[in-house]
Design a protein around this motif. Structure first.
Motif, mmCIF file in Angstrom:
data_model
loop_
_atom_site.group_PDB
_atom_site.id
_atom_site.type_symbol
_atom_site.label_atom_id
_atom_site.label_comp_id
_atom_site.label_asym_id
_atom_site.label_seq_id
_atom_site.Cartn_x
_atom_site.Cartn_y
_atom_site.Cartn_z
ATOM 1 N N ALA A 116 -90.619 -1.465 51.918
ATOM 2 C CA ALA A 116 -90.897 -2.562 50.977
ATOM 3 C C ALA A 116 -90.180 -3.837 51.410
ATOM 4 C CB ALA A 116 -90.454 -2.150 49.577
ATOM 5 N N GLN A 117 -88.926 -3.681 51.827
ATOM 6 C CA GLN A 117 -88.134 -4.867 52.150
ATOM 7 C C GLN A 117 -88.586 -5.589 53.405
ATOM 8 O OE1 GLN A 117 -84.300 -3.069 52.097
ATOM 9 N NE2 GLN A 117 -84.290 -3.010 49.840
ATOM 10 N N VAL A 118 -89.020 -4.835 54.416
ATOM 11 C CA VAL A 118 -89.281 -5.511 55.696
ATOM 12 C C VAL A 118 -90.761 -5.816 55.949
ATOM 13 C CG1 VAL A 118 -87.224 -4.420 56.683
ATOM 14 C CG2 VAL A 118 -89.464 -3.472 57.187
ATOM 15 N N SER A 119 -91.654 -5.232 55.136
ATOM 16 C CA SER A 119 -93.091 -5.421 55.422
ATOM 17 C C SER A 119 -93.545 -6.830 55.084
ATOM 18 C CB SER A 119 -93.922 -4.427 54.604
ATOM 19 O OG SER A 119 -93.664 -3.124 55.030
ATOM 20 N N THR A 120 -94.252 -7.431 56.034
ATOM 21 C CA THR A 120 -94.810 -8.766 55.784
ATOM 22 C C THR A 120 -96.336 -8.716 55.796
ATOM 23 O OG1 THR A 120 -94.470 -9.170 58.130
ATOM 24 C CG2 THR A 120 -92.839 -10.098 56.636
ATOM 25 N N SER A 121 -96.902 -7.507 55.970
ATOM 26 C CA SER A 121 -98.368 -7.370 55.889
ATOM 27 C C SER A 121 -98.689 -6.047 55.175
ATOM 28 C CB SER A 121 -98.961 -7.353 57.297
ATOM 29 O OG SER A 121 -98.399 -6.301 58.040
ATOM 30 N N ASP A 122 -99.954 -5.874 54.774
ATOM 31 C CA ASP A 122 -100.358 -4.672 54.035
ATOM 32 C C ASP A 122 -100.116 -3.411 54.878
ATOM 33 O OD1 ASP A 122 -101.176 -6.541 52.281
ATOM 34 O OD2 ASP A 122 -103.342 -6.186 52.531
ATOM 35 N N LYS A 123 -99.765 -2.325 54.191
ATOM 36 C CA LYS A 123 -99.491 -1.067 54.919
ATOM 37 C C LYS A 123 -100.123 0.122 54.200
ATOM 38 C CE LYS A 123 -96.258 -3.280 57.300
ATOM 39 N NZ LYS A 123 -96.638 -3.864 58.587
ATOM 40 N N ILE A 124 -100.538 1.079 55.011
ATOM 41 C CA ILE A 124 -100.877 2.393 54.461
ATOM 42 C C ILE A 124 -99.644 3.262 54.710
ATOM 43 C CG2 ILE A 124 -102.353 4.422 54.653
ATOM 44 C CD1 ILE A 124 -104.531 2.538 55.787
ATOM 45 N N VAL A 125 -99.074 3.773 53.628
ATOM 46 C CA VAL A 125 -97.862 4.595 53.762
ATOM 47 C C VAL A 125 -98.262 6.053 53.543
ATOM 48 C CG1 VAL A 125 -95.568 5.060 52.803
ATOM 49 C CG2 VAL A 125 -96.413 2.701 52.953
ATOM 50 N N VAL A 126 -97.953 6.879 54.523
ATOM 51 C CA VAL A 126 -98.418 8.264 54.482
ATOM 52 C C VAL A 126 -97.232 9.212 54.314
ATOM 53 C CG1 VAL A 126 -99.756 10.031 55.690
ATOM 54 C CG2 VAL A 126 -100.282 7.621 56.060
#
Ligand SMILES: NC(=O)C1=CN([C@@H]2O[C@H](COP(=O)(O)OP(=O)(O)OC[C@H]3O[C@@H](n4cnc5c(N)ncnc54)[C@H](O)[C@@H]3O)[C@@H](O)[C@H]2O)C=CC1
Ligand SMILES: O=C(O)[C@H]1O[C@H](OP(=O)(O)OP(=O)(O)OC[C@H]2O[C@@H](n3ccc(=O)[nH]c3=O)[C@H](O)[C@@H]2O)[C@H](O)[C@@H](O)[C@@H]1O
Length: 463
Positions: A116-126
């Motif tokens: 959450a803290q480092v993402s700057t683009s959309d992510k799929i978290v598996v």
């Protein structure tokens, strides 16, 4: 969006092999496996990988630094990835509420916070780690509460079913790939993106789509059913020993029933490994939290039977050696929890060794793949002894089965390594103290031939 960059957090027994196979089957995808352990990552980047799995060295050698990377730069790998596997350990809690039973989700939670803290683009978290049912909800809550503006997350459940020792084969020819998703359009989209990765080598009919909670529970259920089969056949082994029936014959007889099937019916010294016990304890705890005591007791019994089997076997060694092993030398063949792995987590060999050491035995231990330091670490753990110096004095770790058996009273087989089947037992017998005993905790040897040589043979599920 098509997935072109994958990050896997956790370079362990699951993250390492899984991502190596993805990198091999998907040369167009950059796969970066990250870990907080600098040591583990340096091992993955070296000639001697941190884990032994048949076929893995070859894959890593071919793909490493091509489209497979091992790194400690967790933030960078997360930032550039479209899809992130959380593949960290979920051990049994050792403190606080649920101690000794609940899964400790600290490591999973830490991953969610970092993402959450480092993402700057959309992510799929598996979610690849094995987790309690509804863990994805907690992950999503953490992601949603801590993210940067305009960054969106989808959480999928994609449990891993590989077995150690055959991980590469399991990953290449998976019985199924299970993907659970949120029941929304975005959830379905995320499912399709992850499926596209697997479709590079897994046939479409083997990709199973469920809701997130079914997927999470299916993983716990699969391990519970597998462990239950072992405890069931082990319970039969006790009846066999009391009656003269032979558990191998019983297993064959029931396994030929196509509704039962032949697999996982090998009676043994008991099951080990990092997951069966942990996941069953977790299931039992979930049942208790849901106020389902009858269901909890049912699954707890699978674990109780396993403890009983390990104790029964260890006690049999002591009883057969004239009720005392104090000062006697005993050879242990095998220390890993199963063959073709160097993993000793929850290995039944540790239980057997502890019982024999508590009784004052001296142990000569040989395992073809377990590092001597690991054996020492396991046997000096506070759970095993409060006198580690004495343990160190009482064990000898050998790199050769023949010297390990030299001048000992008994051989105890704890792991079913193929090489134990073809040893020269006549030669071994000659060099042992008589009467020489063999306790075959894995039912791998030819007991008639051993008896002809002169051994006193004891095994499981047969008088
Ligand atoms: N070992 C097996 O055969 C299987 C394991 N599983 C499940 O997969 C999960 C992982 O299991 P293993 O690979 O055996 O565990 P492992 O202990 O071998 O590897 C986990 C790795 O995660 C790393 N880690 C922990 N927190 C981290 C963080 N915040 N950031 C980066 N790295 C972090 C640890 O340093 C460790 O290297 C568990 O939930 C387990 O139940 C599922 C199927 C098979
Ligand atoms: O979640 C996990 O970690 C994994 O747990 C097990 O895999 P693993 O622990 O690697 O090994 P298994 O082959 O299942 O063996 C577990 C233990 O049961 C013992 N066993 C197995 C089969 C049998 O018939 N009898 C028996 O005593 C083995 O010797 C070993 O100690 C499951 O088989 C995997 O599907 C699962 O992904």
């Amino acid at each position: 969006m098509a997935v072109t960059k994958i990050c896997c957090i956790g370079a362990g027994y699951v993250g390492g092999p899984t991502c190596s196979v993805i990198a091999m089957q998907c040369p167009h995808i950059k796969v970066t496996v990250v870990d907080i352990s600098v040591h583990r990552i340096s091992q993955w980047n070296s000639e001697k990988l941190p884990i032994y799995e048949p076929g893995l060295d070859d894959i890593v050698r071919k793909r490493r630094n091509v489209n497979l990377f091992f790194s400690t730069n967790i933030e960078e790998a997360i930032q550039e990835a479209d899809l992130i596997f959380i593949s960290v350990n979920t051990p049994t809690k050792t403190f606080g509420v649920g101690k000794g039973r609940a899964a400790d989700l600290t490591y999973v939670e830490n991953c969610a916070r970092t993402i959450a803290q480092v993402s700057t683009s959309d992510k799929i978290v598996v979610e690849k780690s094995t987790v309690p049912v509804r863990a994805a909800e907690s992950i999503l809550k953490i992601l949603s509460a801590n993210h940067k503006p305009n960054v969106k997350f989808q959480v999928l459940s994609n449990p891993e079913f590989l077995s150690e020792g055959v991980a590469v084969e399991n990953l290449l020819n998976a019985d199924r790939v299970l993907i659970g998703h949120e029941e929304t359009a975005d959830g379905l989209w995320a499912f399709k993106e992850l499926s596209k990765v697997y479709l590079n080598w897994i046939p479409e009919e083997k990709i199973l789509r469920t809701n997130t909670w079914s997927s999470e529970l299916t993983k716990l259920a699969a391990n519970a059913f597998l462990a239950q089969r072992i405890s069931s056949i082990n319970s039969m082994s006790v009846i066999c020993e009391a009656t003269g029936a032979d558990v191998s014959e019983v297993a064959k007889g029931i396994g030929l029933d196509s509704r039962i099937g032949p697999k996982f019916l090998q009676a043994s010294v008991g099951f080990g490994g990092s997951c069966f016990q942990k996941d069953l304890l977790n299931l039992v705890y979930i049942c208790e939290c849901l106020n389902l005591p009858q269901v909890a007791v049912y699954w707890q019994q699978v674990l109780d039977m396993n403890v009983y089997q390990k104790s029964r076997f260890s006690n049999k060694v002591i009883e057969s050696l004239f009720n005392t092993v104090t000062g006697k030398k005993i050879t242990m063949f095998g220390f890993a929890f199963k063959k073709d792995t160097g993993d000793t987590r929850e290995s039944p060999a540790i239980h057997v060794a502890k019982t024999l050491l508590d009784e004052g035995a001296k142990l000569n231990i040989y395992d073809p793949k377990v590092e001597p330091e690991q054996i020492q670490k396991d046997l000096t753990h506070p759970y095993v002894t409060d006198n580690p110096e004495n343990v160190i004095r009482s064990i000898e770790i050998h790199n050769n089965p023949y010297t390990a058996a030299d001048s000992t009273h008994a051989i105890v087989i704890c792991t079913e390594w193929d090489e134990f089947v073809n040893l020269d037992y006549e030669k071994i017998y000659k060099r042992m103290i008589k009467p020489a005993f063999i306790f075959d905790g894995r039912k791998i040897l030819n007991h008639e031939i051993l008896a002809t040589i002169g051994f006193q043979v004891h095994t499981i599920g047969k008088r």
